[in-house]
Design an enzyme around this catalytic site. Structure first.
Site, mmCIF file in Angstrom:
data_model
loop_
_atom_site.group_PDB
_atom_site.id
_atom_site.type_symbol
_atom_site.label_atom_id
_atom_site.label_comp_id
_atom_site.label_asym_id
_atom_site.label_seq_id
_atom_site.Cartn_x
_atom_site.Cartn_y
_atom_site.Cartn_z
ATOM 1 N N HIS A 135 -1.587 1.297 -4.150
ATOM 2 C CA HIS A 135 -2.035 2.698 -4.067
ATOM 3 C C HIS A 135 -1.197 3.618 -4.946
ATOM 4 O O HIS A 135 -1.075 4.806 -4.675
ATOM 5 C CB HIS A 135 -2.024 3.178 -2.607
ATOM 6 C CG HIS A 135 -3.113 2.548 -1.783
ATOM 7 N ND1 HIS A 135 -3.064 2.462 -0.402
ATOM 8 C CD2 HIS A 135 -4.282 1.972 -2.141
ATOM 9 C CE1 HIS A 135 -4.161 1.852 0.038
ATOM 10 N NE2 HIS A 135 -4.903 1.533 -0.993
ATOM 11 N N CYS B 142 3.351 21.010 -15.724
ATOM 12 C CA CYS B 142 3.985 20.281 -16.823
ATOM 13 C C CYS B 142 4.418 21.310 -17.866
ATOM 14 O O CYS B 142 3.959 22.462 -17.845
ATOM 15 C CB CYS B 142 2.929 19.333 -17.389
ATOM 16 S SG CYS B 142 3.334 18.500 -18.913
ATOM 17 N N THR C 233 0.624 -3.083 8.528
ATOM 18 C CA THR C 233 -0.599 -2.398 8.083
ATOM 19 C C THR C 233 -1.675 -2.484 9.160
ATOM 20 O O THR C 233 -1.816 -3.515 9.819
ATOM 21 C CB THR C 233 -1.133 -2.961 6.738
ATOM 22 O OG1 THR C 233 -2.365 -2.287 6.429
ATOM 23 C CG2 THR C 233 -1.370 -4.459 6.758
ATOM 24 N N GLN D 54 0.846 -1.198 0.000
ATOM 25 C CA GLN D 54 0.000 0.000 0.000
ATOM 26 C C GLN D 54 0.876 1.239 0.000
ATOM 27 O O GLN D 54 0.379 2.355 -0.091
ATOM 28 C CB GLN D 54 -0.893 0.005 1.247
ATOM 29 C CG GLN D 54 -1.864 -1.150 1.304
ATOM 30 C CD GLN D 54 -2.430 -1.336 2.701
ATOM 31 O OE1 GLN D 54 -3.387 -0.684 3.088
ATOM 32 N NE2 GLN D 54 -1.828 -2.224 3.469
HETATM 33 P P1 OAD Z 1 -1.412 2.789 8.893
HETATM 34 O O1 OAD Z 1 -0.696 4.027 9.274
HETATM 35 O O2 OAD Z 1 -2.891 2.784 8.947
HETATM 36 O O3 OAD Z 1 -0.932 1.595 9.841
HETATM 37 C C1 OAD Z 1 0.418 1.375 10.136
HETATM 38 C C2 OAD Z 1 0.517 0.077 10.917
HETATM 39 O O4 OAD Z 1 1.891 -0.222 11.110
HETATM 40 C C3 OAD Z 1 -0.145 0.104 12.284
HETATM 41 O O5 OAD Z 1 -0.920 -1.055 12.466
HETATM 42 C C4 OAD Z 1 1.056 0.118 13.257
HETATM 43 O O6 OAD Z 1 0.787 -0.587 14.479
HETATM 44 C C5 OAD Z 1 2.111 -0.590 12.460
HETATM 45 N N1 OAD Z 1 3.491 -0.194 12.752
HETATM 46 C C6 OAD Z 1 3.964 1.035 13.086
HETATM 47 N N2 OAD Z 1 5.299 1.004 13.256
HETATM 48 C C7 OAD Z 1 5.684 -0.272 13.009
HETATM 49 C C8 OAD Z 1 6.951 -0.937 13.017
HETATM 50 N N3 OAD Z 1 8.083 -0.304 13.288
HETATM 51 N N4 OAD Z 1 6.960 -2.271 12.735
HETATM 52 C C9 OAD Z 1 5.806 -2.939 12.448
HETATM 53 N N5 OAD Z 1 4.601 -2.353 12.431
HETATM 54 C C10 OAD Z 1 4.535 -1.044 12.702
HETATM 55 O O7 OAD Z 1 -0.851 2.365 7.453
HETATM 56 P P2 OAD Z 1 -1.550 1.475 6.330
HETATM 57 O O8 OAD Z 1 -2.207 0.291 6.901
HETATM 58 O O9 OAD Z 1 -0.515 1.265 5.298
HETATM 59 O O10 OAD Z 1 -3.965 5.117 1.741
HETATM 60 O O11 OAD Z 1 -2.637 2.480 5.778
HETATM 61 C C11 OAD Z 1 -3.416 2.090 4.702
HETATM 62 C C12 OAD Z 1 -3.705 3.253 3.816
HETATM 63 O O12 OAD Z 1 -4.283 4.316 4.565
HETATM 64 C C13 OAD Z 1 -2.489 3.899 3.178
HETATM 65 O O13 OAD Z 1 -2.021 3.229 2.024
HETATM 66 C C14 OAD Z 1 -3.018 5.255 2.815
HETATM 67 C C15 OAD Z 1 -3.698 5.565 4.127
HETATM 68 O O14 OAD Z 1 -4.653 6.546 4.114
HETATM 69 C C16 OAD Z 1 -4.049 6.036 0.764
HETATM 70 O O15 OAD Z 1 -3.308 6.985 0.729
HETATM 71 C C17 OAD Z 1 -5.101 5.751 -0.262
#
Ligand code: OAD
Length: 246
Positions: free
Chosen positions: A120, A149, A189, A102
């Site tokens: 994404h 551009c 995630t 993502q």
């Molecule tokens: P999030 O910011 O929602 O979640 C990050 C996750 O990583 C959380 O569950 C944390 O507990 C975990 N985390 C943080 N630090 C960590 C570490 N050092 N090791 C392991 N885990 C860790 O990010 P995403 O799930 O990627 O979408 O968010 C999904 C989407 O929401 C993104 O792609 C973006 C956002 O809005 C768009 O921009 C369309």
């Protein structure tokens, strides 16, 4: 935990096809803030105000200044960490077939991973909203915001904003891989944004073992995930690799 790491290493080794699903948490150790949780971007900004396509179209200058310019500064400096490098190693040694990410930061590819689906989109490229030309973000000057551009059209990042479709190829290929894998490694995630999160559910309902790496519980924990490895992404990956003798 040791036992869980051993189990994960064994399961990855024995799987026929392993696919990873990654999120912002895998890049935190590279200095890129996550979206949700402590220090997350959505603590400071309302995603619907700043990351929705309608907000971008209504006020591109604001979104460029707050989100895009800030991200460019952070991503430009970021380097792959042990999680990215470890996944590249798993692919190189035939233990991981593909990564569905993502993230838009390009760090999996920078670490050497070859088969990366950018669910994404990517921040590495900007696209002209008039002529559709693509320009590397590194070549875009921020002297004028929003940048333009050569045809005069406004540039936008090649990422998926809220309210936009997932690129069709990425969606279909991710679905296929999720159906076909027999182990899905879900790392960093929060698993709350759809349809990305549902890739883990598809894998599970197609019979795959789902292994989660995260600092904390997520909606997958204890339900979709067969087991969860709690801890930092890089350190957990290093322990798995060591256990696999890689
Ligand atoms: P999030 O910011 O929602 O979640 C990050 C996750 O990583 C959380 O569950 C944390 O507990 C975990 N985390 C943080 N630090 C960590 C570490 N050092 N090791 C392991 N885990 C860790 O990010 P995403 O799930 O990627 O979408 O968010 C999904 C989407 O929401 C993104 O792609 C973006 C956002 O809005 C768009 O921009 C369309």
């Amino acid at each position: 935990m040791d036992e869980m790491i051993q189990k994960a290493a064994r399961d990855i080794k024995n799987a026929r096809s392993v696919v990873a699903l990654t999120g912002a948490g895998v890049s935190v150790e590279s200095g890129i803030p996550p979206f949700r949780g402590k220090g997350g971007l959505w603590e400071k900004f309302d995603p619907m105000e700043i990351a929705h396509i309608d907000s971008f179209l209504a006020n591109p200058e604001k979104v460029w200044r707050i989100l895009v310019a800030e991200m460019k500064g952070i991503i430009d400096k970021a380097k792959p960490n042990d999680l990215h490098k470890g996944m590249a190693k798993l692919e190189e040694t035939g233990n991981l077939s593909s990564i569905i990410t993502q993230n838009v930061d390009g760090l999996h590819q920078a670490a050497g991973s070859k088969d990366v689906i950018e669910f994404h989109g990517t921040f590495a490229m900007q696209r002209c909203m008039e002529c559709n030309k693509s320009i590397p973000t590194s070549e875009v000057s921020l002297e004028v915001i929003p940048p333009r551009c050569s045809c005069g059209g406004m540039l936008r990042p090649d990422c998926v904003f809220f309210g936009e479709m997932i690129p069709t190829d990425a969606l279909w290929r991710s679905r296929d891989l999720s159906e076909q894998c027999d182990l899905m490694l879900v790392a960093g995630t929060s698993a709350v944004v759809e349809p990305a999160a549902s890739m883990a559910r598809i894998a599970k309902s197609s019979g795959a073992v789902v292994v989660e790496i995260n600092m904390e519980r997520t909606p997958l924990t204890g339900r979709v995930a067969d087991y969860s490895l709690f801890g930092g992404a890089g350190m957990t990956m290093n322990r798995i690799l060591a256990e696999m003798g890689l």
